[in-house]
Write a protein that holds these residues in place. Structure first.
Motif, PDB file in Angstrom:
ATOM      1  N   ARG A 122      15.789  50.834  59.204  1.00 50.10           N
ATOM      2  CA  ARG A 122      16.702  51.113  58.288  1.00 50.10           C
ATOM      3  C   ARG A 122      18.205  51.773  58.584  1.00 50.10           C
ATOM      4  O   ARG A 122      19.044  50.879  58.471  1.00 50.10           O
ATOM      5  CB  ARG A 122      16.649  51.454  57.173  1.00 50.10           C
ATOM      6  N   GLU A 141      18.091  47.698  52.108  1.00 50.99           N
ATOM      7  CA  GLU A 141      17.369  48.786  51.065  1.00 50.99           C
ATOM      8  C   GLU A 141      16.148  47.873  50.046  1.00 50.99           C
ATOM      9  O   GLU A 141      15.151  48.130  50.001  1.00 50.99           O
ATOM     10  CB  GLU A 141      18.483  49.261  50.064  1.00 50.99           C
ATOM     11  N   LEU A 162      14.299  57.982  46.470  1.00 50.44           N
ATOM     12  CA  LEU A 162      15.534  58.238  46.102  1.00 50.44           C
ATOM     13  C   LEU A 162      15.935  59.547  44.220  1.00 50.44           C
ATOM     14  O   LEU A 162      15.353  58.779  43.529  1.00 50.44           O
ATOM     15  CB  LEU A 162      16.213  57.567  46.393  1.00 50.44           C
ATOM     16  N   LEU A 216      17.735  61.835  41.747  1.00 51.12           N
ATOM     17  CA  LEU A 216      19.395  62.121  41.482  1.00 51.12           C
ATOM     18  C   LEU A 216      20.719  62.846  42.708  1.00 51.12           C
ATOM     19  O   LEU A 216      21.271  61.871  43.283  1.00 51.12           O
ATOM     20  CB  LEU A 216      19.569  62.697  40.240  1.00 51.12           C
ATOM     21  N   HIS A 217      20.509  63.755  43.313  1.00 53.53           N
ATOM     22  CA  HIS A 217      21.133  64.316  44.192  1.00 53.53           C
ATOM     23  C   HIS A 217      20.626  64.142  45.743  1.00 53.53           C
ATOM     24  O   HIS A 217      21.332  64.535  46.417  1.00 53.53           O
ATOM     25  CB  HIS A 217      21.163  66.051  44.122  1.00 53.53           C
ATOM     26  N   ALA A 218      19.419  62.838  46.279  1.00 54.79           N
ATOM     27  CA  ALA A 218      19.082  63.158  47.639  1.00 54.79           C
ATOM     28  C   ALA A 218      17.515  62.911  47.307  1.00 54.79           C
ATOM     29  O   ALA A 218      16.886  62.287  46.390  1.00 54.79           O
ATOM     30  CB  ALA A 218      18.559  65.468  47.228  1.00 54.79           C
ATOM     31  N   TYR A 219      17.138  62.494  48.726  1.00 51.51           N
ATOM     32  CA  TYR A 219      15.994  62.146  48.197  1.00 51.51           C
ATOM     33  C   TYR A 219      14.557  63.268  47.752  1.00 51.51           C
ATOM     34  O   TYR A 219      14.789  64.486  48.254  1.00 51.51           O
ATOM     35  CB  TYR A 219      14.877  61.335  50.167  1.00 51.51           C
ATOM     36  N   PRO A 244      14.840  66.173  51.775  1.00 55.66           N
ATOM     37  CA  PRO A 244      15.249  65.953  52.441  1.00 55.66           C
ATOM     38  C   PRO A 244      16.174  65.125  53.141  1.00 55.66           C
ATOM     39  O   PRO A 244      16.312  64.637  52.022  1.00 55.66           O
ATOM     40  CB  PRO A 244      13.030  65.204  52.931  1.00 55.66           C
ATOM     41  N   ASN A 284      23.934  55.857  45.805  1.00 51.62           N
ATOM     42  CA  ASN A 284      23.530  57.806  47.092  1.00 51.62           C
ATOM     43  C   ASN A 284      23.581  57.328  48.400  1.00 51.62           C
ATOM     44  O   ASN A 284      23.618  56.012  49.002  1.00 51.62           O
ATOM     45  CB  ASN A 284      22.102  57.842  46.978  1.00 51.62           C
ATOM     46  N   ALA A 285      24.214  58.409  49.619  1.00 51.64           N
ATOM     47  CA  ALA A 285      24.419  57.797  50.903  1.00 51.64           C
ATOM     48  C   ALA A 285      22.721  57.639  51.114  1.00 51.64           C
ATOM     49  O   ALA A 285      22.183  58.596  51.673  1.00 51.64           O
ATOM     50  CB  ALA A 285      24.864  59.152  50.991  1.00 51.64           C
ATOM     51  N   GLY A 344      21.408  60.601  50.973  1.00 55.46           N
ATOM     52  CA  GLY A 344      20.776  60.614  49.836  1.00 55.46           C
ATOM     53  C   GLY A 344      21.332  61.118  48.863  1.00 55.46           C
ATOM     54  O   GLY A 344      21.822  61.215  47.702  1.00 55.46           O
ATOM     55  N   ASP A 345      22.699  61.993  49.002  1.00 56.36           N
ATOM     56  CA  ASP A 345      24.110  62.988  48.016  1.00 56.36           C
ATOM     57  C   ASP A 345      24.083  61.597  47.607  1.00 56.36           C
ATOM     58  O   ASP A 345      24.968  60.558  48.198  1.00 56.36           O
ATOM     59  CB  ASP A 345      24.698  63.405  47.999  1.00 56.36           C
ATOM     60  N   VAL A 346      25.110  61.773  46.635  1.00 54.30           N
ATOM     61  CA  VAL A 346      25.986  61.178  45.035  1.00 54.30           C
ATOM     62  C   VAL A 346      27.663  60.696  45.940  1.00 54.30           C
ATOM     63  O   VAL A 346      27.959  61.970  47.245  1.00 54.30           O
ATOM     64  CB  VAL A 346      26.261  62.213  43.789  1.00 54.30           C
ATOM     65  N   ILE A 387      24.759  53.144  52.197  1.00 52.14           N
ATOM     66  CA  ILE A 387      24.517  53.773  50.468  1.00 52.14           C
ATOM     67  C   ILE A 387      23.371  52.694  50.197  1.00 52.14           C
ATOM     68  O   ILE A 387      22.976  51.474  50.771  1.00 52.14           O
ATOM     69  CB  ILE A 387      25.440  53.650  49.636  1.00 52.14           C
ATOM     70  N   VAL A 388      22.990  53.931  49.498  1.00 49.61           N
ATOM     71  CA  VAL A 388      21.458  53.391  48.215  1.00 49.61           C
ATOM     72  C   VAL A 388      22.612  53.039  47.231  1.00 49.61           C
ATOM     73  O   VAL A 388      22.709  53.345  46.305  1.00 49.61           O
ATOM     74  CB  VAL A 388      20.354  53.924  48.281  1.00 49.61           C
TER      75      VAL A 388
END
Ligand code: HEM
Ligand code: SF4
Lengths: 557, 99
Positions: free
Chosen positions: A26, A33, A47, A49-52, A96, B13-14, B18-20, B59-60
């Motif tokens: 990936r 994705e 995944l 809002l702010h992270a995995y 993470p 999200n990156a 994974g952040d915005v 990104i995702v």
């Protein structure tokens, strides 16, 4: 406790190696994705809002201290120093990084843990009564059966693409502490005429269409469990609706076809399957049972406990709320509250996890549980150790005496983390807990379960809260609907909506009005909120919630 | 009458963190909403979303989010985007702590 076999270890190592390669592909761009998403979800990686977010299964809520220490290590090394324990006896890591996830999975593998089937349309983590093996009221420890179901369902080739997710819960007593009636399949160990067997429920669930599970077999002989479970799930696999995600759960399949038809089809399938099970499963079960043998309990005086109980009011308050009856004299089941007033329900820091691990090792025969109510249980503590245990818990804010009280709130992650959320739930829980702590009313109010979800999916079990709170998005503003009278026990009941919702600013006041109405109307301090609600119905609470409306009605009359 | 088009940004999200993130005029990704390209034309917004979505290696899940253009740059109009821009409310984590 169950130890992985060579097969388990090899299977897990192979899965983790596969996922490591998938993550690499990936990152280097060979997987899109769309291709990667189902692969990561199969390994518990969401995944948000702010992270995995990585969801790790804690099968039947049971941990050894070495496992708890590893969860703490992971929280510290690869996350922000804490983990979130959930209503399905999982732990979620909220921060993470994609590159680190294969290492996290390897670290979990070292202590016989994983994140497989914590997502996707598969059979999810099998949950169980958190008092299993310790409760005074149980027929038998339900965990060996839960472990058998775990082994059978993990990587089961027929059940990797079910119409929708599928959840089992197992208990060993009449008292339902695992909400089996809100699970796709609920299993209860029972005894009839000296013979062991199972009561099997099917088609329970919460979400947008809450349903209470129905009995499909009142007494299933012990040796028929796996073929029968397989018959139920394979019937669902064929009959379940794949055309509409909102109608895909087995609760809808059972509801639309009727329990009688569903049972008929299941029984026919069972007749086909039964001969294929030649008793290997029963041999496995007995070897699993041996691994869950009760610890060597000791027979010792409880004077230390009695003395502390008399002398120390703080200890006494904690003992009165946080202990439950153990089946062995001189022992107690300890609930460690992860609901300190103002903290996030279900969160534990790495330091707290490590302390819990040490205490579990020292005082609870290396046996630690996570409850669906987002607390931690030490199931086997000798009463003479309780004063020392309590003193140790106090050092890290883990001695809150509120189990089963108004601040012992279940709350899902809500809009603070969850990508599906329509409103926040954590800060609502924090504010309610702080309000009643400040009012010093919580012990007077007595047993009360508030449960909060941040959207209609109902991960916070709001439908079965005595007071349920559902966060919605009303025209771009957070709005909270209240339900009353829900119950997640053996008397499972879906709560009833009171009426229009309340804004984020109003919701704590609204809850306080309900509580004041209860205190005013209860016959005496012995009558719990739920009993009062059942006696009185919703009217006095609605009158307290919507005073203007009640006046309006009176004026019109 | 068709609904008037409201101003938007492309957000996602990156892939690694994974952040915005938000899409900028020069086809890169920024962590700050104020640096994002504001799209005021519907056809243009759709095209920019396609451009952004091509960057699968970074990104995702790109999508268009409503914003309110202000002199200090775009601001979220919905509380979900406000949380995405800031971080969770129970801990000082995420963007509020990192930017
Ligand atoms: C944060 C990411 C999460 C996502 C994306 C998510 C998603 C969902 C969805 C879509 C449903 C509805 C399923 C259906 O009715 O078909 C659901 C139900 C449920 N989830 Fe979650 N959930 C999340 C977190 C949690 C957490 C943290 C818990 C435990 C606290 C949890 C426990 C449950 C339970 C108990 C139900 C309802 C029972 C059921 O009908 O299955 N979920 N979840
Ligand atoms: S109930 Fe909704 S908001 Fe809460 S965790 Fe589940 S999906 Fe997310």
């Amino acid at each position: 406790m169950y130890k992985y076999s060579e097969f388990d270890t090899a299977f897990l190592a192979e899965r983790n190696a596969q996922f490591r390669a998938q993550v690499e592909r990936r990152i280097d761009g060979s997987l899109t994705e769309d291709e990667f998403k189902p692969l990561r979800l199969m390994n518990g990686l969401y995944l948000q809002l702010h992270a995995y977010m990585l969801r790790v299964a804690i099968p039947y809520g049971t941990l050894r201290s070495a496992q708890m220490r590893q969860l703490a290590m992971i929280a510290e090394k690869w996350d922000k120093g804490y983990g979130h324990f959930t209503t399905r006896q999982n732990i979620q890591y909220n921060w993470p990084k994609l590159r680190d996830v294969p290492d996290i999975l390897d670290a979990l593998g070292e202590v016989e843990m994983h994140a497989i089937q914590t997502s996707g349309n598969t059979i999810r983590n099998v949950t169980a009564d958190h008092f299993a093996g310790a409760a005074a009221d149980e027929v038998d420890d339900p965990r060996p059966v839960a472990e058998l179901l775990r082994q059978w369902s993990t990587d089961h080739p027929e059940f990797q693409f079910l119409p929708r997710k599928f959840k089992f819960a197992v208990i060993g007593s009449e008292a339902d502490r695992a909400v089996i009636r809100a699970h796709d399949i609920g299993v209860q160990l029972v005894e009839q005429d000296g013979k062991r067997g199972y009561r099997i429920l099917v088609g329970g669930g919460l979400g947008r269409t809450p349903m209470i599970g129905k009995v499909i077999r009142d007494f299933l002989p012990e040796e028929d469990l796996l073929p029968y479970a397989e018959a139920i799930v394979s019937t669902y696999n064929i009959l379940g609706r794949r055309d509409n995600k909102y109608k895909a759960r087995i609760k809808i399949t059972v509801h639309e076809n009727g329990i009688d038809t569903y049972k008929e089809l299941t029984e026919a399938r069972f007749a086909e399957l039964k001969p294929q099970f030649e008793g290997v499963d029963q041999e496995m079960l007995s070897s699993i049972r041996a691994q869950f043998a009760a610890p060597a309990f000791r027979n010792a005086p409880t004077d230390d406990f009695d003395a502390a109980y008399k002398a120390d009011p703080v200890f006494r308050a904690w003992a009165d709320t946080n202990l439950a009856a153990h089946k062995v004299e001189g022992y107690a089941i300890v609930s460690i509250s992860l609901k300190k007033h103002g903290e996030t329900p279900g969160d534990a820091t790495a330091e707290q996890m490590r302390l819990i691990a040490d205490l579990g090792e020292q005082y609870s025969h290396d046996d630690i549980r996570i409850s669906h109510e987002q607390n931690v249980i030490l199931p086997h503590v000798h009463k003479s150790d309780l004063p020392a245990l309590h003193a140790a818990l106090k050092t890290l804010g883990l001695a809150t005496a509120n189990i089963g009280l108004i601040s012992d709130i279940i709350a899902c992650p809500g809009m603070d983390y969850c990508a599906l959320a329509t409103a926040r739930s954590i800060p609502v829980a924090q504010e309610i807990a702080q309000r009643f702590d400040a009012l010093k009313m919580e012990h007077d109010i007595g047993p009360l379960k508030i449960k909060i979800s941040g959207c209609i999916n109902a991960c916070g079990h709001h439908h079965v809260g005595h007071i349920g709170i559902l966060g919605l998005d009303r025209a771009g503003v957070e709005n909270y609907q209240i339900t009353l009278g829900g119950d997640g026990t053996e008397e499972a009941t879906i709560g009833q909506r009171t009426g229009p919702g309340f804004s984020y600013e109003e919701i704590t006041d609204a809850i306080e009005r309900i509580i004041r109405a209860y205190l005013e109307h209860r016959t005496d301090a012995q009558e719990t909120f739920l009993e009062a609600y059942r006696r009185l119905g919703a009217d006095p609470f609605k009158a307290a919630l919507y005073p203007d409306k009640a006046e309006g009605k009176a004026n019109a009359a | 009458m068709p609904r008037p088009f409201t101003p938007k940004v492309v957000t996602a999200n990156a892939l690694l963190e994974g952040d915005v993130v938000y899409f900028t005029t020069d086809n890169t990704w920024t962590r700050e909403l104020t640096q994002a390209e504001v799209l005021t034309d519907e056809a243009d917004a759709d095209l920019r979303l396609i451009d952004a979505s091509r960057q699968q290696d970074q990104i995702v899940g790109a999508y268009l989010a409503d914003v309110d253009p202000t002199p200090e740059g775009p601001k979220p109009t919905h509380f979900r985007e406000e949380f995405r821009r800031t971080g969770p409310s129970n801990y000082f984590h995420g963007k509020q702590a990192e930017l």
